[in-house]
Write an enzyme that holds these catalytic residues in place. Structure first.
Site, PDB file in Angstrom:
ATOM      1  N   ARG A  71       0.846  -1.187   0.000  1.00  0.00           N
ATOM      2  CA  ARG A  71       0.000   0.000   0.000  1.00  0.00           C
ATOM      3  C   ARG A  71       0.887   1.243   0.000  1.00  0.00           C
ATOM      4  O   ARG A  71       1.931   1.269   0.630  1.00  0.00           O
ATOM      5  CB  ARG A  71      -0.880   0.037   1.259  1.00  0.00           C
ATOM      6  CG  ARG A  71      -1.924  -1.041   1.331  1.00  0.00           C
ATOM      7  CD  ARG A  71      -2.829  -0.840   2.520  1.00  0.00           C
ATOM      8  NE  ARG A  71      -2.185  -1.081   3.786  1.00  0.00           N
ATOM      9  CZ  ARG A  71      -1.701  -0.142   4.600  1.00  0.00           C
ATOM     10  NH1 ARG A  71      -1.790   1.132   4.298  1.00  0.00           N
ATOM     11  NH2 ARG A  71      -1.135  -0.462   5.745  1.00  0.00           N
ATOM     12  N   LYS A 221      -9.455  -2.823   1.773  1.00  0.00           N
ATOM     13  CA  LYS A 221      -9.159  -1.645   2.593  1.00  0.00           C
ATOM     14  C   LYS A 221      -9.980  -0.435   2.138  1.00  0.00           C
ATOM     15  O   LYS A 221     -10.438   0.353   2.963  1.00  0.00           O
ATOM     16  CB  LYS A 221      -7.670  -1.321   2.528  1.00  0.00           C
ATOM     17  CG  LYS A 221      -6.774  -2.450   3.011  1.00  0.00           C
ATOM     18  CD  LYS A 221      -7.017  -2.772   4.457  1.00  0.00           C
ATOM     19  CE  LYS A 221      -6.057  -3.827   4.971  1.00  0.00           C
ATOM     20  NZ  LYS A 221      -6.316  -4.180   6.367  1.00  0.00           N
ATOM     21  N   HIS A 241     -10.898  -2.408  11.685  1.00  0.00           N
ATOM     22  CA  HIS A 241      -9.746  -3.196  11.242  1.00  0.00           C
ATOM     23  C   HIS A 241      -9.503  -4.283  12.290  1.00  0.00           C
ATOM     24  O   HIS A 241      -8.570  -4.205  13.083  1.00  0.00           O
ATOM     25  CB  HIS A 241      -8.540  -2.246  11.127  1.00  0.00           C
ATOM     26  CG  HIS A 241      -7.341  -2.839  10.477  1.00  0.00           C
ATOM     27  ND1 HIS A 241      -6.074  -2.334  10.654  1.00  0.00           N
ATOM     28  CD2 HIS A 241      -7.194  -3.894   9.649  1.00  0.00           C
ATOM     29  CE1 HIS A 241      -5.207  -3.040   9.966  1.00  0.00           C
ATOM     30  NE2 HIS A 241      -5.861  -4.003   9.350  1.00  0.00           N
ATOM     31  N   SER A 263      -1.165  -3.228  11.001  1.00  0.00           N
ATOM     32  CA  SER A 263      -0.757  -4.150   9.945  1.00  0.00           C
ATOM     33  C   SER A 263       0.486  -4.945  10.346  1.00  0.00           C
ATOM     34  O   SER A 263       1.412  -4.385  10.937  1.00  0.00           O
ATOM     35  CB  SER A 263      -0.437  -3.359   8.681  1.00  0.00           C
ATOM     36  OG  SER A 263      -1.509  -2.516   8.363  1.00  0.00           O
ATOM     37  N   ARG A 379       2.674 -12.014  -0.131  1.00  0.00           N
ATOM     38  CA  ARG A 379       1.331 -12.358   0.357  1.00  0.00           C
ATOM     39  C   ARG A 379       0.868 -13.714  -0.134  1.00  0.00           C
ATOM     40  O   ARG A 379       1.297 -14.187  -1.188  1.00  0.00           O
ATOM     41  CB  ARG A 379       0.322 -11.312  -0.154  1.00  0.00           C
ATOM     42  CG  ARG A 379       0.568  -9.911   0.368  1.00  0.00           C
ATOM     43  CD  ARG A 379      -0.048  -9.728   1.723  1.00  0.00           C
ATOM     44  NE  ARG A 379       0.427  -8.524   2.391  1.00  0.00           N
ATOM     45  CZ  ARG A 379      -0.118  -8.053   3.516  1.00  0.00           C
ATOM     46  NH1 ARG A 379      -1.150  -8.668   4.073  1.00  0.00           N
ATOM     47  NH2 ARG A 379       0.372  -6.987   4.090  1.00  0.00           N
TER      48      ARG A 379
HETATM   49  O1  O2Y Z   1       0.222  -4.561   1.122  1.00  0.00           O
HETATM   50  C1  O2Y Z   1      -0.971  -4.557   0.872  1.00  0.00           C
HETATM   51  O2  O2Y Z   1      -1.432  -3.956  -0.091  1.00  0.00           O
HETATM   52  C2  O2Y Z   1      -1.865  -5.303   1.693  1.00  0.00           C
HETATM   53  S1  O2Y Z   1      -2.135  -4.547   3.207  1.00  0.00           S
HETATM   54  C3  O2Y Z   1      -3.051  -5.673   4.127  1.00  0.00           C
HETATM   55  C4  O2Y Z   1      -3.480  -6.853   3.576  1.00  0.00           C
HETATM   56  C5  O2Y Z   1      -4.217  -7.729   4.329  1.00  0.00           C
HETATM   57  C6  O2Y Z   1      -4.521  -7.397   5.608  1.00  0.00           C
HETATM   58  N1  O2Y Z   1      -4.116  -6.237   6.143  1.00  0.00           N
HETATM   59  C7  O2Y Z   1      -3.371  -5.392   5.447  1.00  0.00           C
HETATM   60  C8  O2Y Z   1      -2.965  -4.137   6.151  1.00  0.00           C
HETATM   61  O3  O2Y Z   1      -2.142  -3.370   5.687  1.00  0.00           O
HETATM   62  O4  O2Y Z   1      -3.517  -3.911   7.249  1.00  0.00           O
HETATM   63 MN    MN Z   2      -5.030  -5.285   7.826  1.00  0.00          MN
END
Ligand code: O2Y
Ligand code: MN
Length: 596
Positions: A71, A221, A241, A263, A379
C-alpha cells in the site's frame, strides 16, 4: 450482453468504457470455470507461474514490479468537500480537482486491455449487514484475488436486482498498450501517477496506477474500511480493522472477540490461534476486518465482510501459524514469494530452509544472495473456507455477538502483556493512543514508533477525532451490552532484548483471563494505566516463564508512561477542537493517575 438490468450499473459501465477505452468488456460470473480460465490466462501471458500441482494444486505465483509491492499511503487520498472532514491523519484533496486530474489519467488507460466488471458482495450474500460493490478493473490478477477475498458474480447481481444500490470502485493499472505492444508481467504506473482515491460523501472509489493488494483489491481496505467507516459513522454502525474469533470454554460457553492490531502485528496468527490451555477451543471468523451492528436485542453483532485471507507470507510457518499453512495447501495465489527448484513456493521464516530458487524479482537466489528471497510484504491469498478451524458460523447472516474488544501493538518496552480498561471511555483512550513499531505493510511510513489509533490510522475514511466520538456514542447506545475492552502487547522484551512472552498458542492464557473477567470470575488489580491480572489470576501452569520475566511482563513503569504523555498530547493536539470532550476527560484522568 450485460447480465443485469440495473440502470445505475449499466450507465456506469458505459461511462467508464467510454472513458477508459478498453479493447473489450467482460462481466465476471464468479464461477470456478471462470476463475480457472482467468488464472490460466495469466500463466499463458507470463504474468504468473503455476506452482507444482502435486505439491499445491491449483495455485499460482505472481511477481510484482519491484516498485509496486505494498500500500502507498502517500498516494492514498480522502476527498471530502471540506479538508477538516478528512482530518490530519489523511491526505486530502478537493474532490473536483482530484477527479479532474484522474480523468486525464483514466482517458484511454485500458487501451489494449480487457475491462472486467466484478460484482462483489462484502459479507454473506444473505446478510442484512452486507454491502454490494462493483469493481471495474483491467487487471486479471485483481479479478482472481477478488474472486477469493470477496463473493463475486451472478449471485451478487441477483441480490442487486434492477434497482439496488452499489459502491462503484474503479481500478486501472494505468498502463495502456499501443497496438502490437507486448505487455509486461506486472503493468503499473510510476509512483507519481498512482492515486488511491476515496470520495466518502458519494461512496465512490477511484484507484489508478498500482496493481498491488490494498491499492487494487478495492473491496478490502478501500471499501470495507475507508468508505465503510464513513458510512458506518453516518448510519450508526462500525467498520473496524479487526479480526474476529470465537473462544469456547471447556464448559461450552462461547465468547466472541474482535481484535484490532496494526498491519503485520500477528493478527492473522491470533485469528487462527490454537489454544494451549486444556479444554479451550478457538475458531476463526475473520482475520482483518469486522463490520458490526447493534441487533434488536441490543447486542453488538459482527460479520467478516471478506471470504478470503490476504496474509503476510514471510514468517508464516507450521510453527507460527499451522492453520494458515493448511489454508494455503491448494487454490491459493502467492505474490512475491520464492519459487523453489521443485516449483513450490517459499519465504523467509518457513519451516524448512530453501537452498536455491528464484526470488521475488525473478533472479536466481540462494541464502548467500545477501537479500531476502521473498519480499517482506509477500502475500498469500486463500479462501477462508480452507482454514481447518473456520467457525461453523463464520457466514451467519446476523453475525456473532461480540463480548470483548482487544487492541494492541508491537511494543518492545513499556506496555504490559495485558491491561483491562477501567470502563468503555478509558478503553477508547487506550485504543486511540495505541502505538506500534514499524512494519513492512506500508512502503512509506517513517520512524520506529507510530501512533495508530484503533489500528485505523491508514484506514479511517473521515476525521479520526469524529471516529472517536462515534465510539463514545456507540457505547451510549450499547449500554450494559457494550463489550469489555482490553489492550495487549505480546512483544515486550527484557533489557537484553529477549522476548518475555512465548506468544502464539500461549496467548490463549491471556484470552482466558479476559473471558473470566467478562464473567466476573478472575481477579485484577488497579494500576495507573488500567487493570492488570492479580497474582495467580492468569493461568501460567506448564509455562516456562520465570517469576522474574512474569513480573517484567506486567511491570508498570510509571516514569516511562509519564514520559509518553507529552507525545500523546501532541498527537491529540493535531485534531484541535474536534477532540471529543470525553477524550479530553480521559487525557486528564491519565495524567492524574500517573501523578502529573
Ligand atoms: O500490502 C498490501 O497492499 C496489503 S495490506 C493488508 C493486507 C491484508 C490485511 N491487512 C493489510 C494491512 O495493511 O492492514
Ligand atoms: Mn489489515
Amino acid at each position: 450482453m450485460a447480465p443485469t438490468r440495473n440502470k445505475k450499473l449499466l450507465a456506469w459501465v458505459e461511462e467508464i468504457q467510454a472513458l477508459c477505452k478498453p479493447d473489450e468488456v467482460y462481466w465476471c460470473d464468479g464461477s470456478q470455470e471462470e476463475y480457472d480460465r482467468i488464472v490460466e490466462g495469466t500463466v499463458r501471458s507470463g504474468a504468473s507461474v503455476r506452482v507444482n500441482p502435486e505439491k499445491r494444486p491449483n495455485s499460482v505465483l505472481f511477481r510484482s514490479a519491484p516498485s509496486d509491492v505494498a500500500r502507498v499511503e502517500v498516494r492514498t487520498y480522502i476527498a471530502s468537500r471540506k479538508e477538516e472532514d478528512a482530518g490530519p491523519t489523511n491526505n486530502w484533496m478537493d474532490p473536483d480537482e482530484l477527479k479532474k486530474t484522474m480523468r486525464v489519467l483514466y482517458d484511454g488507460c485500458m487501451r489494449g486491455r480487457t475491462l472486467y466488471v466484478i460484482p462483489f458482495c462484502m459479507g454473506p450474500i444473505d446478510s442484512p449487514i452486507s454491502k454490494i460493490g462493483i469493481e471495474i478493473t483491467d487487471s486479471p490478477y485483481v479479478v482472481a484475488n477478488m474472486e477469493i477475498v470477496t463473493r463475486v458474480g451472478t449471485k451478487v447481481l441477483e441480490r442487486l436486482g434492477d434497482d439496488g444500490d452499489f459502491i462503484p470502485c474503479l481500478h486501472s493499472v494505468g498502463a495502456p498498450l499501443e497496438p502490437g505492444q507486448k505487455d509486461v508481467p506486472w503493468p503499473c504506473a510510476p509512483m507519481e501517477q498512482k492515486y488511491i482515491s476515496h470520495f466518502p460523501e458519494e461512496n465512490l472509489i477511484w484507484s489508478y496506477g498500482s496493481g498491488y493488494g490494498g491499492n487494487a483489491l478495492l473491496g478490502k481496505k478501500c471499501l470495507a474500511l475507508r468508505i465503510a467507516s464513513a458510512m458506518a459513522h453516518r448510519e450508526g454502525w462500525m467498520a473496524e480493522h479487526m479480526l474476529i474469533l470465537r473462544f469456547t470454554s471447556p464448559e461450552g460457553r462461547q465468547y466472541h472477540i474482535a481484535g484490532a492490531f496494526p498491519s503485520a502485528c500477528g493478527k492473522t496468527n491470533l485469528a487462527m490461534l490454537q489454544p494451549t490451555i486444556p479444554g479451550w477451543k478457538a475458531e476463526c471468523i475473520g482475520d482483518d476486518i469486522a463490520w458490526m451492528k447493534i441487533a434488536p436485542d441490543g447486542s453488538l453483532r459482527a460479520i467478516n465482510p471478506e471470504s478470503g485471507f490476504f496474509g503476510v507470507a514471510p514468517g508464516t510457518s507450521y510453527k507460527s501459524n499451522p492453520m494458515a499453512m493448511e489454508s494455503i495447501r491448494e487454490n491459493a495465489i502467492f505474490t512475491n514469494c520464492v519459487l523453489t527448484d521443485d516449483h513450490d513456493i517459499w519465504w523467509e521464516g518457513m519451516d524448512e530452509p530453501c537452498e536455491h530458487g528464484i526470488d521475488w524479482k525473478g533472479r536466481e537466489w540462494t541464502p548467500a544472495s545477501g537479500e531476502p528471497g521473498a519480499n517482506p510484504n509477500a502475500r498469500f491469498t486463500a479462501p477462508c473456507r480452507q482454514c481447518p478451524i473456520i467457525c461453523p458460523d463464520w457466514e451467519a447472516p446476523d453475525g456473532v455477538p461480540i463480548d470483548i474488544f482487544l487492541f494492541g501493538g508491537r511494543r518492545t518496552h513499556v506496555v504490559p502483556l495485558v491491561t483491562e480498561a477501567f470502563d468503555w471511555d478509558h478503553g477508547v483512550y487506550l485504543a486511540a493512543t495505541a502505538a506500534s513499531e514499524k512494519t513492512a505493510a506500508a512502503l512509506d511510513v517513517k520512524g520506529t514508533i507510530r501512533r495508530d489509533p484503533f489500528a485505523m490510522h491508514p484506514f479511517c475514511g473521515y476525521n479520526m477525532a469524529d471516529y472517536w466520538q462515534h465510539w463514545f456514542t456507540m457505547s451510549d447506545r450499547l449500554g450494559g451490552k457494550a463489550p469489555k475492552i482490553f489492550y495487549v502487547n505480546w512483544f515486550r522484551k527484557n533489557p537484553d532484548g529477549r522476548w518475555l512472552w512465548p506468544g502464539f498458542g500461549e496467548n490463549s492464557r491471556v484470552l482466558k483471563w479476559m473471558c473470566e473477567r467478562v464473567d466476573g470470575k478472575a481477579e485484577a488489580v488497579d494500576t495507573p494505566i488500567g487493570r492488570l491480572p492479580a497474582d495467580g489470576a492468569l493461568e501460567l501452569e506448564g509455562l516456562d516463564v520465570s517469576a522474574e520475566d512474569w513480573a517484567e511482563l506486567l511491570r508498570v513503569d510509571v516514569d516511562a508512561w509519564k514520559a509518553e504523555i507529552p507525545e500523546v498530547e501532541e498527537f491529540m493536539a493535531r485534531f484541535g477542537d474536534r477532540v471529543p470532550p470525553r477524550m479530553r476527560t480521559q487525557m486528564a484522568n491519565a495524567r492524574k493517575r500517573l501523578g502529573l
